[in-house]
Enzyme design. Structure first.
Site, PDB file in Angstrom:
ATOM      1  N   GLY A  91       0.948  -1.538  -0.456  1.00 41.49           N
ATOM      2  CA  GLY A  91       0.092   0.228   0.265  1.00 41.49           C
ATOM      3  C   GLY A  91       1.270   1.319  -0.217  1.00 41.49           C
ATOM      4  CG  ASN A  92      -0.070   5.042  -1.578  1.00 46.92           C
ATOM      5  OD1 ASN A  92      -0.769   4.922  -0.980  1.00 46.92           O
ATOM      6  ND2 ASN A  92      -0.280   3.864  -2.933  1.00 46.92           N
ATOM      7  NE  ARG A  93       3.817   8.459   5.487  1.00 44.12           N
ATOM      8  CZ  ARG A  93       4.497   9.424   5.617  1.00 44.12           C
ATOM      9  NH1 ARG A  93       5.160   9.696   5.101  1.00 44.12           N
ATOM     10  NH2 ARG A  93       3.913  10.313   6.300  1.00 44.12           N
ATOM     11  CB  SER A  94      -2.255   8.005  -0.462  1.00 41.08           C
ATOM     12  OG  SER A  94      -3.868   8.740  -1.379  1.00 41.08           O
TER      13      SER A  94
END
Ligand code: CTP
Length: 417
Positions: free
Chosen positions: A210-213
């Protein structure tokens, strides 16, 4: 904390009046001076003592209450913002006809600041031609009339007419204070597709990349465009528990492939595409059907996960438009999160990305420690395909969204894309 402003919260007599208490709390907690002006019928739903305790100010309903000390004209004159929540069908009608038979309507007549109405009523009342005309009149006069949310109303009824969540109303109230002017209702008839949040690329049934958005910027874009009259579909990846914006169709997706499919499905209808999602560039080539177990031997080699490139959805949409497959599409907006490096600064990379992606507008955020991701305030630049560049002033992500939407509005007006 934002600058301390004087806000009047008008409360009309509907069952949603109790939600005004949360709104008052949020506005006072944001540091504003709040005075609550309910109608007589609002006090049948919630007591004056609640509003007095939450606002720290006395509560009056009529122009004849405490005449010697309630300056019924000055309350409106001195306000920086008036928010009416809930605004019932009756209150909207009285505001349109310029009545001044209670303190709230007198306040609306004397206010020269931005006015925000958050309607709440039964669906039939909301869609009645009388209300539709009243809302149009108030908007024409410069007031902001929010789109109500859809969902459960009183009793067993459901449909459009719910009061938006207090958090949504206070977000938009703060936007008006930050902008210092009303939000134009200039996107009626415009169909917008917004993507927001981060994608999750499955590794096995329990793990993903995933990512931090947080999705905040994309949600703010969807919210502002809907409140400016656009028909908005929001394709939402993983977000930090954000509330769905009122009046917006939300489609939840997980992976980059699902996001790509959802964009392919909805883009042909859209006039505007806003790619605010943080789409993974790589996904695990194979998704394991069973959970990957670690070996009992601590020295055994760790598994290697092979990655494959995902589709570039934004570049794909630009290509599809060039190939004539998106005849309705008039503006395509990309987002770039950049850090500078040895080759150049943030803007150097952003200009190259605008060229590479071929979109009409690129919103550029500098990312790094406590910047852009997961925070409420932000700033950046807006780069246009024609070479125009402007700075986006520091402020809430909603303020940034409203400035980006101003630029999209200008492209639509010029018949661009
Ligand atoms: N984007 C996309 N599809 C992808 C990756 C990104 O549509 N597979 C879109 C994003 O929604 C954003 C824009 O492309 O609007 C720029 O995203 P960014 O991650 O900054 O750009 P990349 O093309 O991934 O470039 P890089 O990571 O090399 O900087």
């Amino acid at each position: 904390m934002t600058e301390r402003k004087r806000i009047i919260v008008g409360v009309a007599g509907g069952i949603a009046a109790y939600k005004a208490a949360t709104l008052v709390r949020q506005l006072t907690e944001a540091g504003h001076t709040v005075r609550v002006v309910p109608t007589e019928s609002a006090l049948r739903f919630i007591g004056a003592a609640t509003f007095e305790a939450l606002s720290g100010n006395p509560v009056h309903t009529g122009v004849w209450d405490d005449v010697h000390e309630v300056p019924h004209v000055r309350i409106g004159q001195e306000a920086d913002l008036v928010v009416v929540a809930p605004a019932t069908a009756d209150l909207l009608a009285r505001a349109v006809s310029g009545r001044a038979d209670d303190l709230l309507t007198a306040t609306l007549l004397t206010a020269r600041c931005p006015v925000l109405f958050a309607p709440a009523m039964h669906t039939e009342m909301w869609f009645h031609p009388a209300t539709v005309d009243n809302v149009a009149t108030l908007r024409r006069r410069g007031a902001v009339v929010l789109e109500p949310a859809s969902g459960r109303l009183t009793g067993a009824d459901s449909g459009a007419g719910r009061l938006p969540e207090a958090e949504e109303i206070s977000t938009l109230a703060n936007l008006l204070l930050e902008r210092g002017d009303a939000l134009p209702y200039d996107l009626a008839g415009v169909r917008v597709l917004v993507t927001a949040g981060g994608t999750r690329e499955p590794i096995d049934p329990v793990r993903f990349i995933g990512n931090r958005s947080s999705g905040k910027q994309g949600y703010a874009m969807a919210r502002v465009m809907a409140q400016r009259g656009a028909e908005v579909t929001l394709i939402a990846g993983n977000t930090a528990g954000l509330i769905d914006p009122a009046g917006v169709d939300v489609v939840h997706i997980g992976s980059a492939a699902q996001l790509s499919d959802a964009v392919a499905k909805h883009a042909p209808d859209a006039h505007v595409l806003v790619m605010a999602a943080a789409v993974a560039d790589f996904r695990p080539t194979e998704v394991q059907t069973n959970k990957i177990k670690k070996s009992a031997d601590p020295d055994a080699a760790a598994p290697v996960i092979e990655l494959t490139r995902t589709d570039d959805v934004l570049a794909g949409a630009v290509r599809a438009r060039t190939d004539g497959q998106l005849p309705n599409m008039r503006a395509i907006v990309g987002f770039a999160a950049e850090t500078g490096d040895a080759n150049g600064d943030v803007l150097f990379h952003a200009r190259a990305k605008l060229k590479r992606k071929g979109c009409d507008l690129l919103v550029v955020n500098a990312v790094g420690e406590n910047r852009a991701f997961e925070v409420d305030n932000n700033d950046g630049w807006l780069l246009a395909a024609d070479g125009a560049e402007s700075a986006l002033e520091h402020g809430s992500k909603t303020l940034m969204a409203s400035r980006i939407v101003d630029a999209i509005g200008a492209i639509l007006q010029s018949g661009g894309g």
